[in-house]
Design a protein around this motif. Structure first.
Motif, PDB file in Angstrom:
ATOM      1  N   SER A  27     -50.873 -18.142   9.372  1.00  0.00           N
ATOM      2  CA  SER A  27     -51.615 -18.901  10.364  1.00  0.00           C
ATOM      3  C   SER A  27     -51.227 -20.142  10.285  1.00  0.00           C
ATOM      4  CB  SER A  27     -53.145 -19.719   9.255  1.00  0.00           C
ATOM      5  OG  SER A  27     -52.814 -20.118   8.232  1.00  0.00           O
ATOM      6  N   GLN A  28     -51.100 -21.062  10.565  1.00  0.00           N
ATOM      7  CA  GLN A  28     -50.218 -22.176  11.152  1.00  0.00           C
ATOM      8  C   GLN A  28     -49.762 -23.510  10.324  1.00  0.00           C
ATOM      9  OE1 GLN A  28     -50.661 -25.745  12.164  1.00  0.00           O
ATOM     10  NE2 GLN A  28     -48.605 -26.325  12.694  1.00  0.00           N
ATOM     11  N   ARG A  29     -49.309 -23.831   9.807  1.00  0.00           N
ATOM     12  CA  ARG A  29     -49.080 -24.607   8.554  1.00  0.00           C
ATOM     13  C   ARG A  29     -48.718 -26.023   8.929  1.00  0.00           C
ATOM     14  NH1 ARG A  29     -47.712 -23.727   2.134  1.00  0.00           N
ATOM     15  NH2 ARG A  29     -48.460 -25.879   1.512  1.00  0.00           N
ATOM     16  N   GLN A  30     -48.684 -26.996   8.856  1.00  0.00           N
ATOM     17  CA  GLN A  30     -48.570 -28.120   9.082  1.00  0.00           C
ATOM     18  C   GLN A  30     -47.557 -29.051   8.649  1.00  0.00           C
ATOM     19  OE1 GLN A  30     -49.728 -29.677  12.068  1.00  0.00           O
ATOM     20  NE2 GLN A  30     -48.143 -30.870  12.278  1.00  0.00           N
ATOM     21  N   VAL A  31     -46.902 -28.575   7.408  1.00  0.00           N
ATOM     22  CA  VAL A  31     -45.615 -29.086   6.577  1.00  0.00           C
ATOM     23  C   VAL A  31     -44.139 -27.842   7.112  1.00  0.00           C
ATOM     24  CG1 VAL A  31     -46.109 -27.691   4.417  1.00  0.00           C
ATOM     25  CG2 VAL A  31     -44.460 -29.201   4.725  1.00  0.00           C
ATOM     26  N   LEU A  32     -45.104 -26.298   7.600  1.00  0.00           N
ATOM     27  CA  LEU A  32     -44.015 -25.960   8.136  1.00  0.00           C
ATOM     28  C   LEU A  32     -43.937 -26.458   9.836  1.00  0.00           C
ATOM     29  CD1 LEU A  32     -45.510 -22.811   6.439  1.00  0.00           C
ATOM     30  CD2 LEU A  32     -43.511 -23.425   5.944  1.00  0.00           C
ATOM     31  N   GLU A 139     -47.993 -17.621   6.406  1.00  0.00           N
ATOM     32  CA  GLU A 139     -48.247 -19.113   6.386  1.00  0.00           C
ATOM     33  C   GLU A 139     -47.129 -19.249   7.785  1.00  0.00           C
ATOM     34  OE1 GLU A 139     -50.880 -21.703   4.393  1.00  0.00           O
ATOM     35  OE2 GLU A 139     -48.859 -21.585   3.670  1.00  0.00           O
ATOM     36  N   ALA A 140     -47.423 -20.445   9.146  1.00  0.00           N
ATOM     37  CA  ALA A 140     -46.121 -20.185   9.304  1.00  0.00           C
ATOM     38  C   ALA A 140     -46.245 -22.098  10.086  1.00  0.00           C
ATOM     39  CB  ALA A 140     -45.631 -19.375  11.165  1.00  0.00           C
ATOM     40  N   GLU A 157     -40.358 -21.812  10.802  1.00  0.00           N
ATOM     41  CA  GLU A 157     -41.044 -21.415   9.102  1.00  0.00           C
ATOM     42  C   GLU A 157     -41.734 -20.187   8.872  1.00  0.00           C
ATOM     43  OE1 GLU A 157     -37.403 -22.590   8.083  1.00  0.00           O
ATOM     44  OE2 GLU A 157     -37.722 -24.492   9.465  1.00  0.00           O
ATOM     45  N   LEU A 158     -41.879 -19.354   8.137  1.00  0.00           N
ATOM     46  CA  LEU A 158     -42.679 -18.516   7.352  1.00  0.00           C
ATOM     47  C   LEU A 158     -43.169 -19.190   5.979  1.00  0.00           C
ATOM     48  CD1 LEU A 158     -41.040 -16.036   9.492  1.00  0.00           C
ATOM     49  CD2 LEU A 158     -43.717 -16.482   9.853  1.00  0.00           C
TER      50      LEU A 158
END
Length: 159
Positions: A27-32, A139-140, A157-158
């Motif tokens: 799933s997409q993670r904002q900090v990454l 997460e990515a 970024e993963l």
């Protein structure tokens, strides 16, 4: 070029590749995404594609600076080792004809085409493909920076 749309398509295409290989989806993670955007901007400023910035910043230090370690340590299947997070870096062009190593000419004109091209570029490179398919990642974030000349710097970024 709407970066948010590119990021959404990218995660969709990345998950298709992961699903085909029986790897858990991300799933997409904002900090990454923000970390990737920052690194992409630095690569553009420095004019270099890579993982170590001129000030000595590394993948590990970028994850540490954001409080993502040890959370984002990614175990490597079949070993007792792990990645300190995982990162892919690349550059390409939009709205310009580009020739690939096999002599094929392409032109990226849409968000969907840019996402497809980045996935293909990394999937065609064994070390980048390995990072994209790390089974322990869930997460990515894809960070993009586009110059005034339409050069695209990208960092995946993963975690």
């Amino acid at each position: 070029m709407n970066r948010t749309v590119v990021e959404q398509y990218f995660i969709e295409y990345l998950n298709e590749e992961r699903q085909e290989r029986g790897v858990q989806l991300v799933s997409q993670r904002q900090v990454l995404t923000e970390m990737g955007e920052s690194h992409s901007q630095v690569m553009a400023r420095e004019g270099e594609i890579g993982h170590v910035e001129q000030d000595g910043d590394t993948i590990k230090s970028r994850y540490e600076d954001r409080g993502l370690l040890p959370e984002c340590r990614l175990p490597i299947d079949g070993s007792n080792r792990y990645y300190e997070g995982a990162e892919n870096a690349a550059a390409t062009w939009i709205h310009r004809s580009i020739e690939s190593e096999d002599g094929t000419t392409t032109r990226i004109n849409s968000e969907q085409e840019l996402a497809e091209q980045l996935v293909a570029q990394w999937m065609n490179s064994p070390p980048h493909r390995k990072a994209m398919l790390v089974g322990s990642a869930d997460e990515a974030g894809l960070g993009l920076y586009i110059t005034d000349e339409n050069k695209v710097y990208a960092s995946l970024e993963l975690c």
